[in-house]
Design an enzyme around this catalytic site. Structure first.
Site, PDB file in Angstrom:
ATOM      1  N   GLU A 124       1.038  -1.319   0.133  1.00 14.49           N
ATOM      2  CA  GLU A 124      -0.194   0.324  -0.012  1.00 14.49           C
ATOM      3  C   GLU A 124       0.943   1.121  -0.057  1.00 14.49           C
ATOM      4  OE1 GLU A 124      -2.746   0.214   2.919  1.00 14.49           O
ATOM      5  OE2 GLU A 124      -3.175   1.897   2.006  1.00 14.49           O
ATOM      6  N   GLY A 157       3.718   2.511  11.068  1.00 16.71           N
ATOM      7  CA  GLY A 157       3.549   1.313  12.235  1.00 16.71           C
ATOM      8  C   GLY A 157       3.219   0.233  11.719  1.00 16.71           C
ATOM      9  N   ALA A 158       2.091  -0.191  11.017  1.00  9.98           N
ATOM     10  CA  ALA A 158       1.784  -1.579  10.319  1.00  9.98           C
ATOM     11  C   ALA A 158       0.733  -1.683   9.020  1.00  9.98           C
ATOM     12  CB  ALA A 158       1.223  -2.524  11.791  1.00  9.98           C
ATOM     13  N   MET A 159       0.387  -2.768   8.324  1.00 13.56           N
ATOM     14  CA  MET A 159       0.184  -2.930   7.066  1.00 13.56           C
ATOM     15  C   MET A 159      -1.143  -3.997   7.472  1.00 13.56           C
ATOM     16  SD  MET A 159      -0.597  -1.550   3.934  1.00 13.56           S
ATOM     17  CE  MET A 159      -2.169  -2.522   3.780  1.00 13.56           C
ATOM     18  N   GLU A 160      -2.052  -3.699   7.056  1.00 20.40           N
ATOM     19  CA  GLU A 160      -3.655  -5.126   7.158  1.00 20.40           C
ATOM     20  C   GLU A 160      -3.493  -5.401   6.122  1.00 20.40           C
ATOM     21  OE1 GLU A 160      -3.944  -1.778   6.144  1.00 20.40           O
ATOM     22  OE2 GLU A 160      -5.423  -1.490   5.338  1.00 20.40           O
ATOM     23  N   ASN A 161      -2.227  -6.462   6.152  1.00 16.75           N
ATOM     24  CA  ASN A 161      -2.952  -7.474   4.257  1.00 16.75           C
ATOM     25  C   ASN A 161      -2.824  -8.392   5.180  1.00 16.75           C
ATOM     26  OD1 ASN A 161      -0.050  -5.787   3.397  1.00 16.75           O
ATOM     27  ND2 ASN A 161       1.034  -7.136   4.982  1.00 16.75           N
ATOM     28  N   HIS A 193      -6.095  -2.043  15.390  1.00 18.25           N
ATOM     29  CA  HIS A 193      -6.493  -1.283  13.994  1.00 18.25           C
ATOM     30  C   HIS A 193      -6.150  -2.317  13.260  1.00 18.25           C
ATOM     31  CE1 HIS A 193      -6.707   2.326  11.483  1.00 18.25           C
ATOM     32  NE2 HIS A 193      -5.945   1.727  10.482  1.00 18.25           N
ATOM     33  N   GLU A 194      -5.438  -2.563  12.485  1.00 20.39           N
ATOM     34  CA  GLU A 194      -4.792  -3.762  11.651  1.00 20.39           C
ATOM     35  C   GLU A 194      -5.922  -5.056  10.827  1.00 20.39           C
ATOM     36  OE1 GLU A 194      -2.500  -2.146   9.798  1.00 20.39           O
ATOM     37  OE2 GLU A 194      -1.783  -0.962  11.445  1.00 20.39           O
ATOM     38  N   HIS A 229      -9.134  -3.828  10.043  1.00 15.43           N
ATOM     39  CA  HIS A 229      -8.712  -3.239   8.547  1.00 15.43           C
ATOM     40  C   HIS A 229      -9.233  -4.907   7.941  1.00 15.43           C
ATOM     41  CE1 HIS A 229      -7.301   0.239   7.913  1.00 15.43           C
ATOM     42  NE2 HIS A 229      -7.220   0.120   8.059  1.00 15.43           N
TER      43      HIS A 229
HETATM   44  N1  B3K Z   1      -3.284   0.962   5.685  1.00 15.24           N
HETATM   45  C1  B3K Z   1      -1.494   0.787   6.593  1.00 15.24           C
HETATM   46  C2  B3K Z   1      -0.989   2.223   6.190  1.00 15.24           C
HETATM   47  C3  B3K Z   1      -0.589   2.270   4.986  1.00 15.24           C
HETATM   48  C4  B3K Z   1       0.546   3.557   4.148  1.00 15.24           C
HETATM   49  C5  B3K Z   1       1.213   3.749   2.939  1.00 15.24           C
HETATM   50  N2  B3K Z   1       1.718   5.225   2.839  1.00 15.24           N
HETATM   51  C6  B3K Z   1      -2.089   0.895   7.138  1.00 15.24           C
HETATM   52  C7  B3K Z   1      -2.799   1.697   8.376  1.00 15.24           C
HETATM   53  O1  B3K Z   1      -3.655   2.328   8.151  1.00 15.24           O
HETATM   54  O2  B3K Z   1      -3.574   0.879   8.577  1.00 15.24           O
HETATM   55 ZN    ZN Z   2      -5.515   2.109   8.619  1.00 16.54          ZN
END
Ligand code: B3K
Ligand code: ZN
Length: 850
Positions: free
Chosen positions: A121, A253-257, A289-290, A293
């Site tokens: 993302e 911080g983190a990513m919700e893959n 949060h993640e 998502h």
């Molecule tokens: N969705 C990601 C953020 C991605 C940032 C890309 N530059 C984390 C979050 O909001 O949960």
């Molecule tokens: Zn988010």
């Protein structure tokens, strides 16, 4: 490389992609500099496509491409490829080569400490293979990984794995930005969760060997999040496995893959010895949060990146509800508002102001902002306040039913609320399209038993919103009798006009109003009500937020007086505060928050708003004087506050214990201003947890008595990178203003200053930018140092550089001397050849026009 003509993308230009993607199969042969990615993608042309297609691709070496088994040679540009395609369903196959080891931008597939990991993302997938890299193209992915690492992960459920090979299948259609791959020498800390319908889910937190001891708390946070989303939103997890991976080099911080959340190690690892109570709260919130998502973002995603607030605003709102439920709702609200004012209001007041749903951008990664996230969440809070809890729950059920599996817009979201409640949200929608923080003024009148509150709203015209219209502002209001008794409980006043009055009949005496309770709208409230109301509300308000807010208003008014006229600290404020912090019936965390002062940057904003030129040195001096006045005024109770809130039972990072530690530390900090550093030294020497150790070290540094403690801290923690980030940051934070830039500069010489690691870079330069008087110190050393380092970082990591350039956004507020230095620095940076698109866009917006 700088793009010759950075292109602006407009929301109004949105067009759907001409093809459906019905399946994606990816095969990775991992190698540090020569990873091969083979893709097999099934495309189905939609009505009216013209026989060609464009696939995004960046920095890829194309080895081969074929359509339905026939080799082709597409037209390549730096942004992607174009080729002729059949008018019937076809299979696209391609093989590309990429270089993860040299991918220092941490976007796409990259390496961190020998492990492979991805961040896609917003537009990282195009650095992995050719693809329609846009969120409205959703497909089912199968991923095959050949690699030498023992752990090979991707999204969805595991299909097979053997030595050197793993295959994953994700049954849920998703956009490419949710793709993830991880390969590394990692250990799994396992857990398990059974969903309410009986699905057993295997949980794993993957960490580097040695970090297993920091996973107990995050594992519990995953389970708590899963359970909370079932109970509060009726949302269950939908795969057999949920994996979380900790990575040291990460831009955010983190990513919700999907099924494979990747975390900055600072946002997931936590232990008593190495993490502060605040760190625990942050870890818990980011995990939630993640995880949340999964429904708000993944199952229902965004049609295009202009709709980012659809997933981010809602998910921030959901994680704040979760934290309020897990801990204290008033404390969460107060800390959120402090953060909102510090980051979002500042953004809205300067050249980076934009609507919650922007209408144009050059680089989407520059729009992961406080406005999209935090104001986006505030907008949802207002919607809930206006329609009520029950209607909100019905609307959310309808949203999940109607849009599951789709890529949606803000229009879809609002339509759901209109259909569920019958309410017309045309005017409410302005919260998404108009930039800026509305100012709300309030005055009152009283005639024989009738009380009238009159509100006026005003939104300054700005570049993106030249002709602002009135917004719908929910103003939660209660009325108190002079005795302190609440005579009209909280109700929502809906301000829809530019100016509007609300009448309360049948009162026996003139009430004292408590308006904007719970901070029910993200506005700046300017009260024309009698000044002594504020002190009264500090003593009596039944709304905990507004009680805190009253203390904050008194502190702010007093500090502004001190700055402008050299006045003494306001005794009314100090007396009122003394009563609150002595009240043992109040939550200690709340009392510690009461002791807080408005940030120096918020004071600069207030001065600027009033037409003054803020002097950072004077703001710093007034804040210090106020701290000394607090210490003097509370002298009698500080030793008791400190002693009575010591935690003697075994450490737990829960709300109760952290509240006591935070009040004890606040008391210690004030006490040390009177007595010197001895008590802080004792606490430092005896601490068995990071909260107490770090608080003590910070006091020692402030009192110029921290040299030995700093050395022993470094000796103790030199092998723990997350704790060493604190060690770097704290020295800058506690430096006297005139020493802040020099302290930061000296720290860059430290052998552990690994500037390519975003956490370490932020620990020095993020802290410097946050040291108001230090960053803006006369002479401009802070400006120059940051500019030098941003220029150094930009070619390596444009996203983090662009993000950190925000430090300059407030430059127009300050003195001519400072403005001249900043403009020279901004111009120097902008004149640098090959500045990234990310940083160019940010600096151009910040620099603005004369
Ligand atoms: N969705 C990601 C953020 C991605 C940032 C890309 N530059 C984390 C979050 O909001 O949960
Ligand atoms: Zn988010």
């Amino acid at each position: 490389m700088r793009d010759a003509t950075p292109q602006t993308i407009y929301l109004s230009d949105y067009k759907p992609f001409g093809f459906d993607v019905t399946s994606v199969e990816l095969t990775f042969d991992l190698a540090p500099n020569t990873t091969r990615v083979r893709s097999k993608i099934a495309f189905v042309p939609r009505e009216g496509t013209d026989g060609t297609f464009f696939l995004d691709g960046k920095g890829l070496k194309l080895i081969s491409a074929a359509i339905d088994g026939v080799a082709i040679s597409p037209d390549l540009t730096p942004e992607g490829l174009t080729c002729a395609v059949p008018d019937h369903p076809f299979l696209w196959e391609a093989e590309v080569e990429i270089d993860p080891e040299n991918n220092t931008a941490l976007d796409g597939l990259y390496m961190s400490n020998g492990m492979y990991c991805t961040q896609c993302e917003a537009q990282g997938f195009r650095k992995i293979t050719y693809y329609p890299d846009r969120p409205d193209v959703m497909s089912v992915f199968t991923v095959k990984i050949n690699g030498t690492h023992p752990v090979l992960l991707s999204n969805g459920n595991p299909v097979t794995s053997s030595q050197g090979y793993a295959e994953w299948h994700d049954p849920w259609p998703k956009p490419a930005y949710l793709f993830a791959l991880v390969a590394g020498d990692l250990v799994a800390v396992p857990g398990a969760f059974t969903t309410k319908s009986g699905r057993d889910v295997a949980l794993n937190i993957y960490v580097r060997p040695g970090d297993e001891g920091k996973c107990t708390f995050p594992m519990q946070a995953i389970k708590d999040s899963m359970k909370w989303d079932e109970e509060v939103y009726g949302r269950e997890y939908d795969l057999d496995i949920f994996n979380v991976v900790a990575v040291d080099d990460f831009n955010m911080g983190a990513m919700e893959n999907k099924g494979l959340n990747v975390f900055n190690s600072s946002a997931v690892l936590a232990s008593q010895a190495t993490s502060t109570d605040e760190n625990f709260v942050r870890v818990e919130a980011i995990i939630a949060h993640e995880y949340f998502h999964n429904w708000t973002g993944n199952r229902i995603t965004c049609r295009d990146w202009f709709q980012l607030c659809l997933k981010e605003g809602l998910t921030v709102f959901r994680d704040s509800q979760f934290t309020s439920d897990m801990r204290s709702a008033p404390v969460k609200r107060i800390t959120d508002v402090i953060d909102l004012r510090g980051r979002q209001f500042a953004e809205d007041q300067g050249p980076l102001s934009h609507p919650v749903r922007p209408e144009s951008f050059q680089e989407i990664n520059n729009f992961y902002t406080a406005t999209v996230y935090e104001k986006g969440a505030e907008v949802i809070g207002m919607l809930k306040c206006l329609v009520g809890d029950e209607a909100y729950a019905r609307a959310l059920d309808l949203y999940f039913d109607r849009h599951d599996g789709q890529a949606c817009t803000i229009e879809d979201w609002l339509q759901v609320f209109e259909d569920a409640t019958g309410r017309d949200l045309t005017q409410f929608k302005r919260w998404y399209s108009q930039a800026g923080t509305p100012r709300l003024t309030v005055k009152d009148a009283w005639y024989a038993g009738t009380y009238i509150l009159t509100f006026t709203q005003n939104l300054k015209p700005s570049a993106t919103t030249p002709d602002p219209k009135p917004q719908v502002i929910p103003i939660v209001t209660g009325l108190l009798a002079p005795s302190g008794e609440e005579i009209v409980p909280s109700q929502v006043l809906e301000l829809t006009e530019a100016s509007q009055s609300f009448t309360f009949e049948g009162l026996s005496e003139r009430p004292i109003p408590s308006v904007l309770r719970g901070f029910s709208a993200p506005v700046v409230l300017e009260s024309e009500l009698a000044q002594n109301h504020t002190a009264f509300l500090l003593a009596h308000d039944t709304d905990p937020f507004n009680r805190w807010e009253s203390g904050r208003s008194l502190a702010k008014a007093s500090l502004l007086d001190m700055i402008r006229t050299g006045a003494h600290p306001d005794e009314r404020y100090l007396d009122g505060l003394l009563a609150v912090i002595s009240d043992a019936s109040l939550d200690p965390t709340y009392r510690a928050l009461m002791l807080g002062l408005p940030s120096q940057s918020d004071l600069a904003t207030a001065l600027h708003d009033a037409g003054d030129i803020p002097d950072p040195g004077a703001i710093w001096a007034a804040t210090e004087a106020m701290r000394r006045a607090q210490a003097q005024h509370f002298k009698g109770i500080l030793p008791g506050l400190f002693a009575d809130h010591q935690v003697t039972e075994p450490y737990v990072p829960n709300a109760d214990q952290s509240g006591r530690r935070s009040l004890a530390n606040a008391a210690l900090s004030l006490l040390s201003r009177l007595e010197g550093p001895e008590r802080a030294q004792i606490q430092f020497d005896q601490a068995d947890n990071m909260t107490q150790q770090l608080a003590a070290l910070s006091i020692l540094l402030r009192e110029n008595a921290g040299d030995n403690a700093l050395k022993s801290f470094e000796e103790q923690w030199k092998d723990d990178r997350l704790v060493m980030d604190k060690w770097f940051g704290l020295q800058v934070m506690q430096a006297a203003p005139e020493r802040a830039a020099a302290t930061a500069a000296a720290l860059t010489e430290h052998p552990d200053f690994n500037w390519k690691n975003p956490n370490r870079f932020r620990s020095v330069f993020g802290t410097l930018a946050g040291h108001h008087a230090g960053f803006h110190a006369a002479g401009g050393a802070g400006y120059r140092l940051l500019a030098d380092w941003l220029l150094k970082l930009d070619p390596v990591n444009p996203q983090t550089t662009a993000r950190m350039s925000v430090a300059f956004q407030t430059w127009r507020r300050y003195s001519a001397e400072r403005r001249d230095i900043v403009t020279a620095e901004l111009d120097r940076m902008l004149a640098t050849p090959d500045l990234s698109r990310n940083t160019t866009e940010m600096l151009t917006r910040i620099r603005g026009k004369e």
